[in-house]
Enzyme design. Structure first.
Site, PDB file in Angstrom:
ATOM      1  N   ASP A 479       0.892  -1.147   0.000  1.00 40.97           N
ATOM      2  CA  ASP A 479       0.000   0.000   0.000  1.00 40.97           C
ATOM      3  C   ASP A 479       0.935   1.203   0.000  1.00 40.97           C
ATOM      4  OD1 ASP A 479      -2.087   1.649   0.193  1.00 40.97           O
ATOM      5  OD2 ASP A 479      -2.552   1.238   2.274  1.00 40.97           O
ATOM      6  N   ASP A 677       0.919   0.676   6.161  1.00 41.05           N
ATOM      7  CA  ASP A 677       1.494   1.503   7.220  1.00 41.05           C
ATOM      8  C   ASP A 677       0.867   1.200   8.574  1.00 41.05           C
ATOM      9  OD1 ASP A 677      -0.955   2.617   7.015  1.00 41.05           O
ATOM     10  OD2 ASP A 677      -0.293   4.629   6.509  1.00 41.05           O
ATOM     11  N   ASP A 681      -5.019   0.891   6.798  1.00 41.01           N
ATOM     12  CA  ASP A 681      -5.264  -0.220   5.899  1.00 41.01           C
ATOM     13  C   ASP A 681      -5.567  -1.509   6.654  1.00 41.01           C
ATOM     14  OD1 ASP A 681      -2.777  -0.258   6.949  1.00 41.01           O
ATOM     15  OD2 ASP A 681      -1.769   0.149   5.060  1.00 41.01           O
TER      16      ASP A 681
END
Lengths: 785, 61
Positions: A479, A677, A681
């Site tokens: 991501d 992170d 997410d």
């Protein structure tokens, strides 16, 4: 010499006649300062009887205490500290440990005091602080000693009994008078009785426990073999007929104990990582009180307390810097050796070492809430969860034991028909040789060693299955924000589409983002300049994942985020063209209120300096790499992907779309590792086969990720994948060996080809082989990057 | 051969002595830290007679 402190230390060393330190020390100390001796008045606080009650024990007229020592690097340090303490008048004995940097000192309270001792250590450049006794450690040490005692007794007994056995065997061949034979057997019985009753006791206890819950483990055949052989031999001794097997009994007890001890030590070494982690936090803290500063035991610290941390000292608990700025070494937590700068208002982690200048820290979290405690409990959890392959091995081992007991009964009765009393030693060999120790040890030791090795490199494994899955991964999904790029974005350019000023636009954005924990918010926090425009209050704050933030500023609803989401609040019509982000290598977000779009804010993300190398390694290793991004400006996403060489890119995705993309990949049979992170997410991470969160933003006590990159460095991911594969290989080797060994040994023992002593050696060697093979994982990974 | 009736009990007594010595050593934490003992031989209390002198190493503060 770099400073007055070093000079003082060096002079001190020479004047004490301890020049040998410079010849012997291994590697130069990396601490830049902290060499200035503590002022004596500060140390006097430790003479306070109230404080001493916590850490000083009384032994007769003497006092005993343990001190943890900061800055100890090598054997030369230990030697220097030991020498200089021993030279203090009134000190009775000093022991400095290397593994855990601690000194245990016994002294005469009439001739010296704690402050003098601490002063002596601080004068040669180390910081000593009282250490509280740890019951857990003491218990572990006591267990280890008990095990060693039993092993020693078994070893000594085995040697002696084997000596008598040689005489008895020779006698059996050449003829021996009955009185000598009875005497030697009697003596053997005496020694073997001690061995069986003392050294072999844990086997009987565990076997009995297993039997009571009807889950026969590997101790059942062991206890049966030892007990059976002992009783049969005892009967033979007193009736003066038949055979005695005291030598086999003792030797078997010894070898088995040896194998168990090696295994337990390997495992407890991994467990102590956790405790070493906690041990590194100082046991005392200097709290600022109304009437000055005072040393207090760390356990009395509470959130809100303010403590002083001098250079060289370790921060006692998680907190926020309220005075000063310094660089801190967080090596303990993240494995990252170079110090990081921390300024006013920054959060600091308990256990990091202050390197440069004094700090005042306001404590926010203590005890079980602290970061270190969270890391420790995550590591614990990872080690308690058994992975599938270990569960299968345990199941197999259990059925195997039952099978062996049945087989032994059958083989024993057949041999009874053939050889009568001679059947006993066949049964004995069979029970011993087939003990499924190797099978049960194959996975846990390997996993514990690998988890431990990775934790030291800043890769925190939090789930039992992580390593197993990581070894099978064939696609890594990043991501983008906060993983491949650093978590610290900057505001690039501001493009105005209305008549409010740029400073005003930034001020509004800052107000909107104050309470957001999205990485983007940091850009505004760092950029805001409170002097130019008055800060304002955001009310009705709302953060919509994947879209942006909204709040009321001065009574008007504002939104900041994806253009299509922001445009939903516009009162009038808004042309498509106006929602087209400007050109430029940045991520664009739109600020708008009901009157229409106000400004485009360009956010620049710096790539992490290790992302390129990591992605290249992954691709070279035939792993597929996917870049997922919620960033609507596709040019920016594509630029990053192209730069890193990633060919599968999904840009402008909402969290739901990211999830769909991930699910689609997994449906196609990919084993996906998702790297995020850890803040925005969570759903993505939860759906991936194995998830890795960056440590920077993660709240460790609530993380759901399977692993956390503590150092905020991406390259430990590569280490982890490599080590996970090696772990899998070693587990297969171990299981393969265990299966092969048992398959070969059972038939041989059943046909009577394995004498009991060979059975004992074979079984123990097999377990040792498996344990040692697993320990290879603790060695440094060969880097092929 | 009757001597074995004396020698074997004597051996047993030695065994008991060895056992006692071992237990004493364990109880007095002689096996707690094995690395330091191995290195302690390198550190001479008196002026040492072995090893290169300090001047041949890089001078360090």
């Amino acid at each position: 010499m770099c400073c007055a402190g070093c000079q003082a230390v060096s002079e001190m060393i020479v004047s004490l006649g301890l020049e040998a330190f410079y010849e012997r020390r291994e590697g130069v100390s990396q601490r830049r300062e902290a060499a200035l001796p503590d002022p004596l008045e500060r140390l006097l606080a430790f003479d306070d009887p109230e404080l001493q009650r916590e850490f000083v024990k009384t032994e007769g007229d003497d006092r005993v205490a343990t001190f943890s020592i900061d800055g100890m690097r090598c054997a030369a340090c230990a030697w220097l500290i030991e020498r200089s303490l021993a030279e203090q008048p009134g000190v009775r004995s000093v022991q400095v440990g290397m593994a855990t940097p601690r000194a245990r000192v016994t002294w005469d309270p009439d001739r010296t005091s704690v402050s003098v001792l601490l002063r002596a250590v601080s004068e040669i450049g180390y910081a000593a602080r009282p250490d509280l006794p740890d019951e857990n450690d003491d218990r572990e040490a006591a267990l280890g000693r008990q095990e060693l005692r039993r092993l020693g007794v078994a070893g000594l007994g085995a040697m002696q009994v084997m000596m008598y056995a040689v005489a008895l065997y020779a006698g059996a061949l050449q003829g021996i008078e009955t009185e000598y034979r009875s005497f030697l057997r009697g003596v053997s019985w005496l020694v073997a009785t001690i061995v069986v009753l003392y050294a072999a006791r844990p086997f009987f206890e565990r076997a009995w426990r297993d039997l009571r819950v009807l889950r026969p483990g590997m101790d059942v055949p062991v206890a049966l073999a030892i007990g059976g052989a002992y009783l049969a031999s005892t009967a033979a001794t007193w009736t003066g007929s038949g055979e005695v097997y005291f030598d086999s009994v003792c030797m078997f007890t010894f070898f088995l104990g040896l194998g168990r001890m090696v295994e337990r030590r390997a495992r407890s070494r991994c467990e102590t990582t956790v405790r070493t982690l906690l041990r590194n936090v100082p046991e005392t803290a200097r709290r600022i009180e109304d009437d000055g500063e005072r040393w207090i035991p760390r356990r009395q610290l509470e959130p809100g307390d303010r403590v002083i941390v001098s250079p060289g000292e370790t921060i006692p608990a998680d907190g926020i810097i309220v005075e000063g700025s310094s660089s801190l070494s967080e090596a303990l937590i993240s494995g990252e050796s170079s110090p990081v700068a921390r300024h006013l208002g920054d959060a600091v982690i308990g256990g990091s070492q202050n390197i440069e200048s004094p700090l005042v820290v306001s404590i926010t979290r203590v005890g079980a809430d602290s970061t270190l405690a969270a890391i420790a409990s995550l590591l614990d959890r990872a080690q308690f969860e058994k992975i599938r392959i270990a569960q299968v091995a345990d199941q197999v081992a259990r059925y195997f034991v039952v099978g062996i007991l049945v087989l032994t009964l059958v083989v024993g009765s057949v041999w009874w028909q053939i050889a009568g009393a001679g059947a006993l030693w066949v049964v004995l060999s069979l029970l011993v040789v087939t003990c499924p120790c190797a099978l049960s040890l194959a996975t846990p030791v390997a996993l514990a060693t690998a988890t431990h090795a990775l934790a030291q490199r800043g890769f925190l494994v939090t789930r039992g299955h992580t390593l197993e899955t990581l070894a099978r991964v064939n696609r890594v999904v990043f991501d983008k924000t906060g993983t491949l790029t650093t978590g610290a974005p900057e505001i690039g350019s501001v493009v105005m589409v209305s008549n409010i000023g740029a400073a005003e636009a930034i001020a509004r954005c800052t107000a909107l983002e104050t309470r957001s924990n999205h990485p983007l918010a940091r850009a505004f926090r760092d950029a805001s300049d409170p002097s130019s425009v008055a800060p304002r209050e955001a009310i009705n704050f709302e953060s919509v994942s994947g879209c942006g933030v909204s709040a009321r500023l001065d009574g008007v609803t504002h939104r900041l985020g994806r253009p299509d989401w922001v445009s939903a609040i516009f009162s009038g019509e808004c042309s498509e063209a106006k929602l087209e982000p400007p050109i430029g290598e940045q991520s664009w977000v739109l600020l708008g209120d009901p009157s229409g779009p106000l400004a485009w804010i360009g956010i620049k993300f710096e790539l992490r300096n290790d992302s390129e190398a990591v992605v290249r390694w992954l691709i070279e290793d035939d792993l597929d790499v996917t870049l997922l991004s919620g960033d609507p400006s596709l040019t920016e996403v594509n630029r990053v992907a192209e730069f890193l060489g990633i060919d599968h890119v999904v840009g402008g995705a909402t969290p739901a779309e990211k999830l769909d993309c991930l699910r689609a990949l997994q449906r196609d049979g990919d084993v996906v590792a998702a790297v995020g992170d850890g803040v925005n997410d969570a759903p993505l991470l939860a759906s991936a086969a194995v998830s890795v969160a960056m440590g920077g933003g993660t709240d460790l006590s609530r993380t759901t990720a399977d692993a956390v990159l503590l150092g905020d460095r991406l390259d430990s991911l590569v280490d982890a994948i490599q080590l996970a594969r090696r772990t899998r290989r070693i587990i297969y080797q171990n299981l393969g060996w265990a299966a092969l060994y048992n398959a070969a040994a059972v038939p041989l023992a059943a046909i009577g080809a394995v004498p009991p002593y060979l059975a004992a050696i074979g079984m123990s060697a097999s377990s040792l082989l498996v344990v040692c093979n697993s320990l290879r994982l603790g060695r440094p990974v060969r880097s092929n990057r | 051969m009757n001597i074995v009736f004396v020698l074997v009990p004597l051996g047993l007594m030695l065994l008991a002595l060895a056992g006692w010595a071992f237990l004493w050593a364990v109880n007095h934490e002689q096996f707690e830290e094995l690395d330091r003992a191995a290195q302690s031989i390198l550190f001479e209390d008196a002026d040492d007679q072995l090893g290169p002198p300090a001047s041949e190493r890089a001078p360090e503060p």
